[in-house]
Design a protein around this motif. Structure first.
Motif, PDB file in Angstrom:
ATOM      1  N   ARG A   1      77.238  52.297 -78.948  1.00 25.21           N
ATOM      2  CA  ARG A   1      76.193  52.308 -77.920  1.00 25.21           C
ATOM      3  C   ARG A   1      76.787  52.566 -76.532  1.00 25.21           C
ATOM      4  N   ALA A   2      77.916  51.958 -76.235  1.00 33.07           N
ATOM      5  CA  ALA A   2      78.554  52.165 -74.927  1.00 33.07           C
ATOM      6  C   ALA A   2      79.006  53.614 -74.774  1.00 33.07           C
ATOM      7  N   SER A   3      79.601  54.184 -75.815  1.00 28.86           N
ATOM      8  CA  SER A   3      80.036  55.581 -75.728  1.00 28.86           C
ATOM      9  C   SER A   3      78.843  56.517 -75.615  1.00 28.86           C
ATOM     10  N   ALA A   4      77.741  56.183 -76.268  1.00 22.92           N
ATOM     11  CA  ALA A   4      76.534  57.016 -76.157  1.00 22.92           C
ATOM     12  C   ALA A   4      75.967  56.981 -74.740  1.00 22.92           C
ATOM     13  N   VAL A   5      76.000  55.825 -74.102  1.00 22.68           N
ATOM     14  CA  VAL A   5      75.507  55.707 -72.724  1.00 22.68           C
ATOM     15  C   VAL A   5      76.390  56.519 -71.773  1.00 22.68           C
ATOM     16  N   ILE A   6      77.702  56.464 -71.963  1.00 24.36           N
ATOM     17  CA  ILE A   6      78.614  57.246 -71.114  1.00 24.36           C
ATOM     18  C   ILE A   6      78.380  58.732 -71.317  1.00 24.36           C
ATOM     19  N   LEU A   7      78.215  59.161 -72.572  1.00 24.67           N
ATOM     20  CA  LEU A   7      77.950  60.581 -72.845  1.00 24.67           C
ATOM     21  C   LEU A   7      76.616  61.020 -72.246  1.00 24.67           C
ATOM     22  N   LEU A   8      75.601  60.172 -72.317  1.00 22.14           N
ATOM     23  CA  LEU A   8      74.306  60.496 -71.709  1.00 22.14           C
ATOM     24  C   LEU A   8      74.429  60.619 -70.194  1.00 22.14           C
ATOM     25  N   ALA A   9      75.146  59.708 -69.570  1.00 20.99           N
ATOM     26  CA  ALA A   9      75.339  59.775 -68.118  1.00 20.99           C
ATOM     27  C   ALA A   9      76.063  61.064 -67.731  1.00 20.99           C
ATOM     28  N   TYR A  10      77.058  61.442 -68.513  1.00 16.56           N
ATOM     29  CA  TYR A  10      77.804  62.673 -68.226  1.00 16.56           C
ATOM     30  C   TYR A  10      76.913  63.902 -68.380  1.00 16.56           C
ATOM     31  N   ILE A  11      76.119  63.929 -69.436  1.00 15.83           N
ATOM     32  CA  ILE A  11      75.207  65.066 -69.646  1.00 15.83           C
ATOM     33  C   ILE A  11      74.205  65.161 -68.504  1.00 15.83           C
ATOM     34  N   LEU A  12      73.641  64.037 -68.093  1.00 15.47           N
ATOM     35  CA  LEU A  12      72.684  64.049 -66.979  1.00 15.47           C
ATOM     36  C   LEU A  12      73.348  64.504 -65.682  1.00 15.47           C
ATOM     37  N   TYR A  13      74.585  64.092 -65.467  1.00 16.32           N
ATOM     38  CA  TYR A  13      75.343  64.507 -64.285  1.00 16.32           C
ATOM     39  C   TYR A  13      75.545  66.021 -64.284  1.00 16.32           C
ATOM     40  N   LEU A  14      75.948  66.572 -65.428  1.00 17.71           N
ATOM     41  CA  LEU A  14      76.147  68.023 -65.529  1.00 17.71           C
ATOM     42  C   LEU A  14      74.836  68.790 -65.378  1.00 17.71           C
TER      43      LEU A  14
ATOM     44  N   LEU B   1      84.834  61.108 -64.689  1.00 18.03           N
ATOM     45  CA  LEU B   1      83.671  61.041 -65.569  1.00 18.03           C
ATOM     46  C   LEU B   1      83.859  61.931 -66.798  1.00 18.03           C
ATOM     47  N   THR B   2      84.467  63.092 -66.620  1.00 16.64           N
ATOM     48  CA  THR B   2      84.743  63.974 -67.749  1.00 16.64           C
ATOM     49  C   THR B   2      85.745  63.334 -68.696  1.00 16.64           C
ATOM     50  N   LEU B   3      86.770  62.700 -68.148  1.00 13.67           N
ATOM     51  CA  LEU B   3      87.757  62.020 -68.986  1.00 13.67           C
ATOM     52  C   LEU B   3      87.111  60.858 -69.748  1.00 13.67           C
ATOM     53  N   MET B   4      86.246  60.131 -69.086  1.00  9.78           N
ATOM     54  CA  MET B   4      85.520  59.053 -69.764  1.00  9.78           C
ATOM     55  C   MET B   4      84.653  59.611 -70.885  1.00  9.78           C
ATOM     56  N   ALA B   5      84.016  60.756 -70.644  1.00 12.60           N
ATOM     57  CA  ALA B   5      83.179  61.380 -71.669  1.00 12.60           C
ATOM     58  C   ALA B   5      84.029  61.859 -72.844  1.00 12.60           C
ATOM     59  N   LEU B   6      85.210  62.388 -72.567  1.00 15.18           N
ATOM     60  CA  LEU B   6      86.093  62.828 -73.649  1.00 15.18           C
ATOM     61  C   LEU B   6      86.540  61.651 -74.521  1.00 15.18           C
TER      62      LEU B   6
ATOM     63  N   SER C   1      84.979  58.808 -74.782  1.00 19.75           N
ATOM     64  CA  SER C   1      83.768  58.324 -75.457  1.00 19.75           C
ATOM     65  C   SER C   1      83.440  59.185 -76.662  1.00 19.75           C
ATOM     66  N   MET C   2      83.646  60.495 -76.528  1.00 21.40           N
ATOM     67  CA  MET C   2      83.421  61.390 -77.653  1.00 21.40           C
ATOM     68  C   MET C   2      84.374  61.053 -78.790  1.00 21.40           C
ATOM     69  N   LEU C   3      85.623  60.738 -78.467  1.00 28.75           N
ATOM     70  CA  LEU C   3      86.601  60.375 -79.495  1.00 28.75           C
ATOM     71  C   LEU C   3      86.180  59.098 -80.216  1.00 28.75           C
ATOM     72  N   VAL C   4      85.828  58.077 -79.465  1.00 32.66           N
ATOM     73  CA  VAL C   4      85.415  56.799 -80.063  1.00 32.66           C
ATOM     74  C   VAL C   4      84.160  56.998 -80.913  1.00 32.66           C
ATOM     75  N   HIS C   5      83.178  57.703 -80.366  1.00 30.42           N
ATOM     76  CA  HIS C   5      81.914  57.917 -81.050  1.00 30.42           C
ATOM     77  C   HIS C   5      82.113  58.704 -82.342  1.00 30.42           C
ATOM     78  N   SER C   6      82.917  59.748 -82.277  1.00 31.98           N
ATOM     79  CA  SER C   6      83.133  60.559 -83.475  1.00 31.98           C
ATOM     80  C   SER C   6      83.980  59.814 -84.501  1.00 31.98           C
ATOM     81  N   TRP C   7      84.970  59.051 -84.048  1.00 27.16           N
ATOM     82  CA  TRP C   7      85.819  58.309 -84.964  1.00 27.16           C
ATOM     83  C   TRP C   7      84.981  57.331 -85.802  1.00 27.16           C
ATOM     84  N   ILE C   8      84.136  56.568 -85.136  1.00 28.24           N
ATOM     85  CA  ILE C   8      83.298  55.600 -85.840  1.00 28.24           C
ATOM     86  C   ILE C   8      82.271  56.314 -86.711  1.00 28.24           C
TER      87      ILE C   8
END
Length: 114
Positions: A20-33, A59-64, A66-73
């Motif tokens: 859930r935390a990684s999804a929120v970070i990815l959503l924030a990054y997408i909205l920012y872009l 923010l991009t590094l955080m999204a990267l 987050s993508m790793l954590v999200h995809s790993w799980i």
């Protein structure tokens, strides 16, 4: 408590919170872009200037990550549910997680090279 080497978190609750935390970070990054793209005429100079901002890099590094954590799980959960052959599941998990990790490494190198 059962220790599983393939999972990222320590328990199901921990994995749930990480997802859930990684999804929120990815959503924030997408909205920012999307906000940046919608409000700006894009040129190479503008795009380069945008990614040279420290906030955008962080923010991009955080999204990267987050993508790793999200995809790993996610990879672990899907493969555990649908691939019953242990050797195939381990091989697929290793390959797909390695690809996700490579994305983070290459993203880091590209991002901080701007």
């Amino acid at each position: 408590m059962v220790k599983v080497a393939g999972t990222f978190g320590r328990s199901g609750v921990h994995d749930y919170i990480l997802l859930r935390a990684s999804a929120v970070i990815l959503l924030a990054y997408i909205l920012y872009l999307v906000g940046f793209i919608a409000s700006t005429d894009l040129t190479y100079q503008v795009w380069t200037g945008f990614f040279s901002l420290t906030f955008t890099k962080v923010l991009t590094l955080m999204a990267l990550v987050s993508m790793l954590v999200h995809s790993w799980i996610g990879i672990w959960q899907v493969l555990t549910d649908y691939v019953k052959c242990t050797l195939l599941r381990g091989t697929l998990q290793f390959v797909l997680t390695t690809v996700a990790f490579a994305y983070v490494v290459f993203g880091f190198v590209i991002l901080w090279g701007v």
